[in-house]
Design a protein around this motif. Sequence first.
Motif, PDB file in Angstrom:
ATOM      1  N   GLN A  88      14.304  39.441  13.116  1.00 48.91           N
ATOM      2  CA  GLN A  88      13.513  40.410  13.869  1.00 48.91           C
ATOM      3  C   GLN A  88      13.859  40.427  15.360  1.00 48.91           C
ATOM      4  O   GLN A  88      13.096  40.946  16.176  1.00 48.91           O
ATOM      5  N   ASN A 138      15.207  41.362  18.978  1.00 43.10           N
ATOM      6  CA  ASN A 138      15.214  42.664  19.661  1.00 43.10           C
ATOM      7  C   ASN A 138      16.620  43.250  19.667  1.00 43.10           C
ATOM      8  O   ASN A 138      17.575  42.616  20.076  1.00 43.10           O
ATOM      9  N   MET A 181      14.413  55.859  16.199  1.00 44.53           N
ATOM     10  CA  MET A 181      14.573  54.611  15.440  1.00 44.53           C
ATOM     11  C   MET A 181      15.076  54.888  14.029  1.00 44.53           C
ATOM     12  O   MET A 181      15.974  54.214  13.528  1.00 44.53           O
ATOM     13  N   GLU A 207      12.777  49.197  20.994  1.00 44.19           N
ATOM     14  CA  GLU A 207      11.389  49.254  21.432  1.00 44.19           C
ATOM     15  C   GLU A 207      11.069  50.495  22.254  1.00 44.19           C
ATOM     16  O   GLU A 207       9.947  51.005  22.241  1.00 44.19           O
ATOM     17  N   GLU A 208      12.040  50.984  22.999  1.00 47.09           N
ATOM     18  CA  GLU A 208      11.820  52.153  23.841  1.00 47.09           C
ATOM     19  C   GLU A 208      12.096  53.472  23.110  1.00 47.09           C
ATOM     20  O   GLU A 208      11.892  54.552  23.666  1.00 47.09           O
TER      21      GLU A 208
END
Length: 248
Positions: A215, A217, A228, A221-222
Amino acid sequence: MTIKECETRIEDINQRFREYFHIDFDVDVFLLGKASVETKRAAIFEICGDELFPFTSTTAGETVHGPRGSAVLMYPFNIKYPSEFDHALCHEFGHVLFGQNNQILLEKLRHVKFHEDGGIAAFGLSVWSEFIAECIANLVMNDEPDHIFFPKQEQLIHLLYEALPGLDTSNTVKARKGVEYFLDGYHLNQYALGHYCATILTDPTIVLMFDVEPQANRGLEECTEDEMLCVDEIHCKYRRESRTCTEF
């Protein structure tokens, strides 16, 4: 690095490339100094019959591929370390190999603009070409993974920021330029996207990182949900296709 320092490294990378693919691979490699970039670069494009485009000041290497031949141009003044030169040269060799095995496709799409008929195919080809060249470089060089993940992970995230201009919300000059590109209508950098996907799938340090921390990064996230999903879809497709990368 200097031209002299780089000269001694070319044959070793060439030999590693030949041994990995079991082929008789050979291409002219030109090491250009900063003062001669404009004239010599233009001359090589002309000799190969490729269409000249502006030189980017941070470029480490590039491949010229035209109907009259291929060549690799390397720019030692933009390279700091021997390992960086070796990887960049192997990446360009990957472009040459891809070109040699896909000449008809490249010629068919050479002059197609992205907004014209066939533009989607031309755009996809540009993403795939960058992806497969970077995969080839990672596989041929076969570097030992670094067990300190953060530096390479940071590079990975910034590749996604480069691929999707405007994604980086930090208060840096690079982030602000990304927002400017986005506002000017540049919403995707296909070359950075191909590089990003190749790094996730074949960079030894990143592969190890996701084995240890599934998991971890990877820069999403952005992203919006649609972004995504799109990145994941491309990533999954390339995961399947990259298994046959040695055919290219």
